[in-house]
Design an enzyme around this catalytic site. Structure first.
Site, PDB file in Angstrom:
ATOM      1  N   CYS A 292       8.620 -16.672  -2.639  1.00 53.00           N
ATOM      2  CA  CYS A 292       9.034 -16.116  -1.343  1.00 53.00           C
ATOM      3  C   CYS A 292       8.127 -15.068  -0.742  1.00 53.00           C
ATOM      4  O   CYS A 292       7.858 -15.095   0.446  1.00 53.00           O
ATOM      5  CB  CYS A 292      10.405 -15.475  -1.457  1.00 53.00           C
ATOM      6  SG  CYS A 292      11.639 -16.642  -1.936  1.00 53.00           S
ATOM      7  N   ARG A 456       1.521  -5.311 -17.037  1.00 51.70           N
ATOM      8  CA  ARG A 456       2.939  -5.129 -16.722  1.00 51.70           C
ATOM      9  C   ARG A 456       3.507  -3.813 -17.245  1.00 51.70           C
ATOM     10  O   ARG A 456       4.708  -3.594 -17.220  1.00 51.70           O
ATOM     11  CB  ARG A 456       3.748  -6.281 -17.310  1.00 51.70           C
ATOM     12  CG  ARG A 456       3.455  -7.610 -16.643  1.00 51.70           C
ATOM     13  CD  ARG A 456       3.937  -7.586 -15.209  1.00 51.70           C
ATOM     14  NE  ARG A 456       3.926  -8.909 -14.617  1.00 51.70           N
ATOM     15  CZ  ARG A 456       4.658  -9.248 -13.569  1.00 51.70           C
ATOM     16  NH1 ARG A 456       5.439  -8.360 -13.004  1.00 51.70           N
ATOM     17  NH2 ARG A 456       4.599 -10.460 -13.074  1.00 51.70           N
TER      18      ARG A 456
END
Length: 490
Positions: A292, A456
């Site tokens: 998205c 991360r």
């Protein structure tokens, strides 16, 4: 305006005018959404259809095509009772009171708006199928993320069919999804808000009320927001653009931290305490991914360009540029820290999905970091607990070439195996299990000096450096730099 209660046929429970729902598109949105509606609305029959018969077969099997925590239990409970998966699209359209359009709206890769505009060919083809097979009045609901005013295009196809056949009446609603992968079932069961946009007419309001009635079976009324169609379509793009912007913002700050000796986790923690800002989506990382964010920001950029709002377009485009730059910067850091050459060196890649708890790899930062390393002829040993080897190879082949994937990539089903004899480990997904491994054992099995590149921020620098790793984490400078660098320069 008919009230929702007037629509219920007096039995006191939620039995509104919607008895049969059909969803066209059996993907990440259609599957989970319909499973939840079937679960929460036993009085409604829900049918999910797709042209892809293989996908429908998977939905009907014991091996569902997508992994979402909690999805399988609900599908197994409802399937065959009031939840059906079928490839007979005409029949499902004919029998439905309400039809969700849940097909893919990828970024166009050709012609006008290439690389930015959403491609509406699938949405259009569903609208044409509905026009052809409806047979009677239907409420049509856009669930796919579409550009502002897409409802208008769908409506013009449907209105045309209405002119030639007086039995047909159509209302088009916008009901964008706000699911986060990995927590989709939780998001569906307990949404922040349900957004429904319709046209400002009596028929439009009735159609909105019918869809509100479906959601009211389990969502508190104050969480159901109704707007005009365009506000609803735009709100979806804006929500994703704001989230993407937060990630790009903290990632831009991570670069400043590395250059100054600040720690991005400490900065984010301090900033997140401000209630006006909030602490969500402030995790610096190697970039955002998923189906998205990039697509929706680019769609917003394209909309602004079409409306001749050049400055607004440039502003939002910056969010994408920082994201691409962050991935490139991380890959460059790996190469420079490895004595400026990774050619022929084995590098273990931990994580290929765009985030934990999903097997989805769409727009994953891992693809881009791997591509940059492959361009430098690095040998990649990839491990991800959920992504299949076939999927990894497919994604990398699109970005590089079949022969370089064959030559440079091995996929492992075990993290220890992937790290054995590697010069470096690169963390690209924040899977919880990654922090539980025995890194002493891993370090011993590697080629020394062994490096760990944490994209991360899963690890504490000091702990990893004490083990012997040359450690690089996004948004913090190596210990020796923070101690020495600044004293020297003062």
């Amino acid at each position: 305006e008919m009230s929702t209660t007037a629509l219920s046929n007096g039995q006191g429970d939620h039995t509104g005018i919607v008895r049969r729902i059909t969803c066209v598109g059996a993907g990440y949105v259609g599957g989970p959404t319909c499973a939840m509606i079937a679960n929460k609305c036993p009085h409604i029959t829900v049918t999910v259809v797709d042209m892809n018969t293989e996908k429908i077969d998977e939905w009907n099997s014991d091996n569902l095509p997508i992994f979402e925590p909690g999805l399988e239990e609900i599908v197994m409970k409802c399937r065959g009772t009031n939840l059906f998966f079928s490839s007979d699209i005409p029949k499902a359209i004919r029998e439905a009171d309400l039809i969700f359009i849940s097909v893919n709206t990828p970024t166009k890769m050709y012609g006008k708006g290439k690389g930015m505009a959403p491609d509406l060919k699938y949405v259009e083809s569903v609208a044409r199928s509905i026009a052809e097979h409806a047979g009677g009045p239907k409420i049509v609901v856009e669930k796919s993320t579409v550009p502002v005013k897409a409802a208008e295009s769908i409506l013009s196809i449907l209105r045309d069919a209405q002119r030639t056949n007086t039995n047909l009446t159509f209302q088009v609603l916008s009901n964008p999804e706000f699911l986060a992968e990995g927590t989709a079932m939780r998001d569906l069961a307990n949404p922040d808000r349900v957004l429904i946009g319709g046209e400002n007419s009596e028929e439009g309001r009735k159609a909105v009320a019918a869809l509100v009635d479906v959601y009211s079976s389990w969502v508190a009324p104050e969480r159901i927001i109704t707007t005009n169609t365009w506000s609803s379509e735009l709100s979806k793009l804006v929500a994703n653009a704001f989230l993407a912007q937060r990630i790009s913002s903290i990632n831009s700050v991570s670069a400043i931290c590395e250059a100054t000796g600040a720690d991005v986790r400490e900065v984010a923690h301090a900033v997140g305490f401000d209630t006006r800002i909030g602490n969500k989506f402030l995790n610096a990382s190697v970039g955002f991914g998923g189906s998205c964010f990039q697509k929706d920001v680019l769609s917003l950029v394209y909309l602004c360009e079409c409306l001749n709002l050049k400055e607004v377009a440039a502003y939002w485009h910056g969010v994408i540029e920082i994201n691409n730059w962050q991935r490139r910067r991380f890959a460059d850091k790996i190469i420079s820290e490895m004595f400026n050459t990774v050619a022929g060196k084995k590098i273990a890649i931990f994580g290929f999905a765009f985030k934990k708890n999903t097997g989805d790899t769409r727009e994953s930062s891992a693809i881009h970091v791997c591509r940059h390393l492959m361009e430098e002829q690095a040998k990649l040993a990839i491990f991800d607990p959920k992504v299949t080897e076939e999927q990894m190879r497919r994604e990398l082949t699109i970005e590089t070439s079949e022969e370089s994937v064959k030559k440079l990539v091995t996929v492992h089903s075990d993290a220890y195996e992937a790290a054995k004899d590697a010069h470096a480990i690169v963390i690209l997904t924040e899977w919880d299990e990654f922090t539980g491994y025995d890194y002493n054992r891993i370090y011993k099995s590697m080629v020394h000096p062994a490096a760990l590149f944490d994209g991360r921020l899963l690890f504490e620098r000091k702990k990893m450096e004490d083990m012997g790793f040359r450690f690089f984490g996004i948004g913090s400078a190596p210990t020796h730099l923070t101690r020495v660098g600044f004293v020297a320069s003062q």
